[in-house]
Structure formats: C-alpha cells, structure tokens
Scaffold this motif. Structure first.
Motif, PDB file in Angstrom:
ATOM      1  N   LEU A   1     -20.450 -78.108  12.657  1.00 33.08           N
ATOM      2  CA  LEU A   1     -21.197 -77.775  11.443  1.00 33.08           C
ATOM      3  C   LEU A   1     -20.197 -77.429  10.444  1.00 33.08           C
ATOM      4  CD1 LEU A   1     -23.642 -77.217   9.925  1.00 33.08           C
ATOM      5  CD2 LEU A   1     -23.884 -74.759  11.028  1.00 33.08           C
ATOM      6  N   ALA A   2     -20.382 -78.055   9.168  1.00 33.49           N
ATOM      7  CA  ALA A   2     -19.641 -77.590   8.320  1.00 33.49           C
ATOM      8  C   ALA A   2     -20.391 -77.115   7.236  1.00 33.49           C
ATOM      9  CB  ALA A   2     -18.919 -78.862   7.595  1.00 33.49           C
ATOM     10  N   VAL A   3     -20.137 -76.027   6.627  1.00 34.25           N
ATOM     11  CA  VAL A   3     -20.856 -75.105   5.388  1.00 34.25           C
ATOM     12  C   VAL A   3     -20.058 -74.934   4.294  1.00 34.25           C
ATOM     13  CG1 VAL A   3     -22.160 -73.154   5.042  1.00 34.25           C
ATOM     14  CG2 VAL A   3     -22.027 -73.989   7.279  1.00 34.25           C
ATOM     15  N   ILE A   4     -20.456 -75.386   3.113  1.00 36.98           N
ATOM     16  CA  ILE A   4     -19.997 -75.295   1.872  1.00 36.98           C
ATOM     17  C   ILE A   4     -21.123 -74.123   0.960  1.00 36.98           C
ATOM     18  CG2 ILE A   4     -19.195 -76.322  -0.289  1.00 36.98           C
ATOM     19  CD1 ILE A   4     -18.968 -79.096   1.150  1.00 36.98           C
ATOM     20  N   ASP A   5     -20.164 -73.300   0.835  1.00 36.03           N
ATOM     21  CA  ASP A   5     -20.909 -72.199  -0.186  1.00 36.03           C
ATOM     22  C   ASP A   5     -20.540 -72.133  -1.498  1.00 36.03           C
ATOM     23  OD1 ASP A   5     -22.039 -69.921  -1.331  1.00 36.03           O
ATOM     24  OD2 ASP A   5     -20.786 -68.697   0.017  1.00 36.03           O
ATOM     25  N   TYR A   6     -21.271 -72.981  -2.387  1.00 32.32           N
ATOM     26  CA  TYR A   6     -20.976 -73.274  -3.710  1.00 32.32           C
ATOM     27  C   TYR A   6     -21.164 -72.080  -4.643  1.00 32.32           C
ATOM     28  CZ  TYR A   6     -20.210 -78.326  -2.973  1.00 32.32           C
ATOM     29  OH  TYR A   6     -19.679 -79.459  -2.859  1.00 32.32           O
ATOM     30  N   SER A   7     -21.752 -70.853  -4.247  1.00 27.92           N
ATOM     31  CA  SER A   7     -21.987 -69.692  -4.872  1.00 27.92           C
ATOM     32  C   SER A   7     -20.633 -68.918  -5.051  1.00 27.92           C
ATOM     33  CB  SER A   7     -22.864 -68.940  -4.092  1.00 27.92           C
ATOM     34  OG  SER A   7     -22.445 -68.156  -3.252  1.00 27.92           O
ATOM     35  N   GLN A   8     -19.578 -69.598  -4.250  1.00 29.48           N
ATOM     36  CA  GLN A   8     -18.117 -68.957  -4.447  1.00 29.48           C
ATOM     37  C   GLN A   8     -17.459 -69.968  -5.436  1.00 29.48           C
ATOM     38  OE1 GLN A   8     -16.291 -67.916  -1.113  1.00 29.48           O
ATOM     39  NE2 GLN A   8     -17.743 -67.218  -0.206  1.00 29.48           N
ATOM     40  N   PRO A   9     -16.465 -69.583  -6.060  1.00 32.22           N
ATOM     41  CA  PRO A   9     -15.540 -70.467  -6.925  1.00 32.22           C
ATOM     42  C   PRO A   9     -14.998 -71.304  -6.478  1.00 32.22           C
ATOM     43  CG  PRO A   9     -14.454 -67.798  -6.612  1.00 32.22           C
ATOM     44  CD  PRO A   9     -15.647 -68.102  -6.031  1.00 32.22           C
ATOM     45  N   SER A  10     -14.287 -72.249  -7.192  1.00 32.54           N
ATOM     46  CA  SER A  10     -13.597 -73.480  -6.587  1.00 32.54           C
ATOM     47  C   SER A  10     -12.427 -72.998  -5.975  1.00 32.54           C
ATOM     48  CB  SER A  10     -13.474 -74.599  -7.546  1.00 32.54           C
ATOM     49  OG  SER A  10     -12.564 -74.229  -8.684  1.00 32.54           O
ATOM     50  N   THR A  11     -11.852 -71.861  -6.569  1.00 32.39           N
ATOM     51  CA  THR A  11     -10.511 -71.233  -6.080  1.00 32.39           C
ATOM     52  C   THR A  11     -10.457 -70.620  -4.699  1.00 32.39           C
ATOM     53  OG1 THR A  11     -11.104 -69.180  -7.467  1.00 32.39           O
ATOM     54  CG2 THR A  11      -9.565 -71.028  -8.713  1.00 32.39           C
ATOM     55  N   ALA A  12     -11.753 -70.323  -4.301  1.00 27.48           N
ATOM     56  CA  ALA A  12     -12.248 -69.713  -3.039  1.00 27.48           C
ATOM     57  C   ALA A  12     -12.250 -70.836  -1.975  1.00 27.48           C
ATOM     58  CB  ALA A  12     -13.012 -68.878  -3.048  1.00 27.48           C
ATOM     59  N   ARG A  13     -11.647 -70.598  -0.532  1.00 26.02           N
ATOM     60  CA  ARG A  13     -11.750 -71.270   0.327  1.00 26.02           C
ATOM     61  C   ARG A  13     -13.172 -71.349   0.811  1.00 26.02           C
ATOM     62  NH1 ARG A  13      -8.064 -69.755   4.892  1.00 26.02           N
ATOM     63  NH2 ARG A  13      -8.428 -67.646   4.161  1.00 26.02           N
ATOM     64  N   ARG A  14     -13.880 -72.034   0.465  1.00 26.72           N
ATOM     65  CA  ARG A  14     -15.494 -72.084   0.400  1.00 26.72           C
ATOM     66  C   ARG A  14     -16.166 -73.038   1.223  1.00 26.72           C
ATOM     67  NH1 ARG A  14     -17.293 -74.227  -5.539  1.00 26.72           N
ATOM     68  NH2 ARG A  14     -15.700 -75.978  -5.598  1.00 26.72           N
ATOM     69  N   LEU A  15     -15.308 -73.926   2.189  1.00 29.09           N
ATOM     70  CA  LEU A  15     -15.760 -74.608   3.024  1.00 29.09           C
ATOM     71  C   LEU A  15     -15.247 -74.142   4.364  1.00 29.09           C
ATOM     72  CD1 LEU A  15     -16.256 -77.537   4.541  1.00 29.09           C
ATOM     73  CD2 LEU A  15     -14.065 -78.426   4.132  1.00 29.09           C
ATOM     74  N   TRP A  16     -16.312 -73.839   5.258  1.00 27.56           N
ATOM     75  CA  TRP A  16     -16.005 -73.552   6.665  1.00 27.56           C
ATOM     76  C   TRP A  16     -16.457 -74.447   7.654  1.00 27.56           C
ATOM     77  CZ3 TRP A  16     -17.458 -70.203   2.770  1.00 27.56           C
ATOM     78  CH2 TRP A  16     -16.736 -69.169   2.829  1.00 27.56           C
ATOM     79  N   ILE A  17     -15.789 -74.919   8.681  1.00 27.53           N
ATOM     80  CA  ILE A  17     -16.209 -75.846   9.823  1.00 27.53           C
ATOM     81  C   ILE A  17     -16.221 -74.908  11.137  1.00 27.53           C
ATOM     82  CG2 ILE A  17     -15.514 -78.117  11.013  1.00 27.53           C
ATOM     83  CD1 ILE A  17     -14.139 -78.952   8.448  1.00 27.53           C
ATOM     84  N   PHE A  18     -17.271 -75.159  11.806  1.00 23.47           N
ATOM     85  CA  PHE A  18     -17.641 -74.383  12.948  1.00 23.47           C
ATOM     86  C   PHE A  18     -17.673 -75.430  14.337  1.00 23.47           C
ATOM     87  CE2 PHE A  18     -19.489 -71.827   9.776  1.00 23.47           C
ATOM     88  CZ  PHE A  18     -18.994 -70.575   9.720  1.00 23.47           C
ATOM     89  N   ASP A  19     -17.177 -75.093  15.384  1.00 23.27           N
ATOM     90  CA  ASP A  19     -17.382 -75.574  16.629  1.00 23.27           C
ATOM     91  C   ASP A  19     -18.516 -74.997  17.150  1.00 23.27           C
ATOM     92  OD1 ASP A  19     -17.504 -76.062  19.519  1.00 23.27           O
ATOM     93  OD2 ASP A  19     -15.347 -76.985  19.387  1.00 23.27           O
ATOM     94  N   LEU A  20     -19.729 -75.654  17.141  1.00 25.38           N
ATOM     95  CA  LEU A  20     -21.048 -75.098  17.718  1.00 25.38           C
ATOM     96  C   LEU A  20     -20.875 -74.598  19.269  1.00 25.38           C
ATOM     97  CD1 LEU A  20     -23.421 -77.020  15.696  1.00 25.38           C
ATOM     98  CD2 LEU A  20     -22.434 -74.787  15.158  1.00 25.38           C
ATOM     99  N   ARG A  21     -20.289 -75.276  20.027  1.00 24.80           N
ATOM    100  CA  ARG A  21     -20.279 -75.241  21.503  1.00 24.80           C
ATOM    101  C   ARG A  21     -19.423 -73.943  21.729  1.00 24.80           C
ATOM    102  NH1 ARG A  21     -19.733 -81.217  24.291  1.00 24.80           N
ATOM    103  NH2 ARG A  21     -21.767 -82.005  23.563  1.00 24.80           N
ATOM    104  N   LYS A  22     -18.169 -73.896  21.193  1.00 26.84           N
ATOM    105  CA  LYS A  22     -17.206 -72.680  21.425  1.00 26.84           C
ATOM    106  C   LYS A  22     -17.557 -71.351  20.438  1.00 26.84           C
ATOM    107  CE  LYS A  22     -13.293 -75.591  22.748  1.00 26.84           C
ATOM    108  NZ  LYS A  22     -11.876 -75.906  22.134  1.00 26.84           N
ATOM    109  N   LYS A  23     -18.442 -71.712  19.490  1.00 23.91           N
ATOM    110  CA  LYS A  23     -19.052 -70.675  18.901  1.00 23.91           C
ATOM    111  C   LYS A  23     -17.744 -69.926  17.904  1.00 23.91           C
ATOM    112  CE  LYS A  23     -23.056 -69.648  21.175  1.00 23.91           C
ATOM    113  NZ  LYS A  23     -23.872 -68.439  21.925  1.00 23.91           N
ATOM    114  N   SER A  24     -16.982 -71.033  17.400  1.00 20.15           N
ATOM    115  CA  SER A  24     -15.694 -70.793  16.929  1.00 20.15           C
ATOM    116  C   SER A  24     -15.312 -71.363  15.497  1.00 20.15           C
ATOM    117  CB  SER A  24     -14.452 -70.853  17.929  1.00 20.15           C
ATOM    118  OG  SER A  24     -14.589 -72.293  18.004  1.00 20.15           O
TER     119      SER A  24
END
Length: 232
Positions: free
Chosen positions: A69-92
């Motif tokens: 699952l990838a989550v983009i948090d557009y409430s954060q500025p573009s200068t922030a690392r606002r893309l997260w990618i998670f491994d749902l099986r490993k929960k990591s």
C-alpha cells in the motif's frame, strides 16, 4: 419452552456468525494500523486510517488482496517526504520519499484537486496500480482510479507514476518547492524503479488531503457498496 430455547440458541448462533467476521476485520485493521503507524510516525494518522478503511472497503466488496500500500499525504508540503510505501504482510515500511503534485494543484502545498482531463491537478482517493511500461518519461506505472467522480479518469488523463528530475531536494533549495507535474505522482529518478517494481501489478495507492467534499462523498471512505468497483 424447549422449542423457544432452541430458537433463541439458533438466533444467537446466527448473530454470532454474522458479527464475528466484522469484528475480526475490525480487530485486524486496528492491529495493522497500529503496526504501520509505529513505523511511520510522521504520517498523518487520519491519512493512514483513511487509506486502510478505503482499502478494506474495496476488499470487502470484491477487490483482490494487495501485498503493498502506498499513501501520499498531500497535507504535507512538496519539500517533505510525503510518500510512504508499506509491505502489508510484513507490516513494515518499504520506502518513504518525495512525490510531486500537479502544476495547478498549488505551489509548495497542494490545495486544489481534480478528476478533469487537462486540469493539470492531482487527484484524491484510492487507486489500483496496473502495468509498468516504457514511455516518454522512461520506466513508468499505469494505475486506475477507483473513486467515482474523484479519480476514475486517471487512465484517460495519463496519470502515472514516473521519474522526474524536478523531484529533487536541490530543486526545492532553489525554488522553495520541488517541481510539479501535469497531475502525476512523479518521484525521484533514483528511486523510480524501486517504487514502480514495488507497486506494480495490483497494489493499492491512496492520495489524501482534508478536502471536505471528497471526505463526505468518497464511495470508499464512506463504503457505499453500490458505488465501489467490483474486482478492481
């Protein structure tokens, strides 16, 4: 009296059978949220909770399970690392990095979103990633927007994940923001292949912003079975 007791017992068993899966799903979601929140403490809790709720709504209504699952948090500025990618099986956490928004969505902060062709704005909601391909931006990833009225024209708009030189901390030092796309969630060239290979072929991506119209109308956040896509 005995017949009444048997009926009561049968009703209780039936009720238990109906309620148990819902309870189990709720318990699983809370455990998953807790695990992912722990490895992504700077991700807006509402964004993460919304992403998991939307994903679970899709799965409950016929969508295939995803591994990532990838989550983009557009409430954060573009200068922030606002893309997260998670491994749902490993929960990591697989990766956290920069991601661009559309030219017409805003400057350093994205505040305007659209589903319209030619808007040059980013779109909100739940997406399903699809095939990788070689295009004008090199190695890229197509995806389908699942949200009616909010992102379901993503393929018509050529909204894809691709590498872009303007997604760079050096660019932000000069401009006060990273560069902007035509609506695509563009990423740094250094991580583009990893992002695409991690997300291709049927994973979920979720773009979040506290847009009131979307929050109230989203078919997935509000889980309206008659509106959500079947087997996306």
């Amino acid at each position: 009296m005995l017949t009444f007791v048997r009926r009561l017992s049968l009703a209780a068993t039936t009720l238990s059978a109906i309620c148990t899966p819902v309870l189990a799903a709720s318990t699983h979601n809370q455990a998953l949220y807790n695990s992912l929140a722990q490895v992504a403490p700077e991700l807006n809790p509402q964004a993460l909770q919304s992403a998991l709720s939307a994903m679970q709504c899709a799965i409950n209504n016929g969508a295939r399970q995803a591994e990532r699952l990838a989550v983009i948090d557009y409430s954060q500025p573009s200068t922030a690392r606002r893309l997260w990618i998670f491994d749902l099986r490993k929960k990591s956490l697989v990766l956290r990095d920069l991601v661009a928004h559309g030219q017409k969505s805003g400057e350093n902060f994205a505040t305007q979103f659209s589903n319209r062709v030619g808007s040059y704005q980013s779109s909100l909601g739940l997406f399903r990633t699809q095939e990788s391909y070689q295009g004008s931006h090199g190695y890229s990833l197509r995806m389908d927007g699942l949200e009616p009225g909010f992102n379901d024209r993503a393929r018509d708009r050529d909204i894809v994940i691709h590498a872009a030189d303007y997604v760079s901390p050096l660019w932000s030092e000069r401009q006060g923001r990273i560069g902007r796309s035509l609506g695509c969630p563009a990423v740094r060239p250094q991580v583009a292949r990893q992002v695409i290979d991690t997300l291709k072929d049927g994973q979920f991506m979720f773009s979040w912003y506290p847009d009131q119209r979307w929050l109230k109308s989203s078919a997935y956040l509000n889980c309206r079975p008659h509106q959500v896509a079947i087997n996306p």
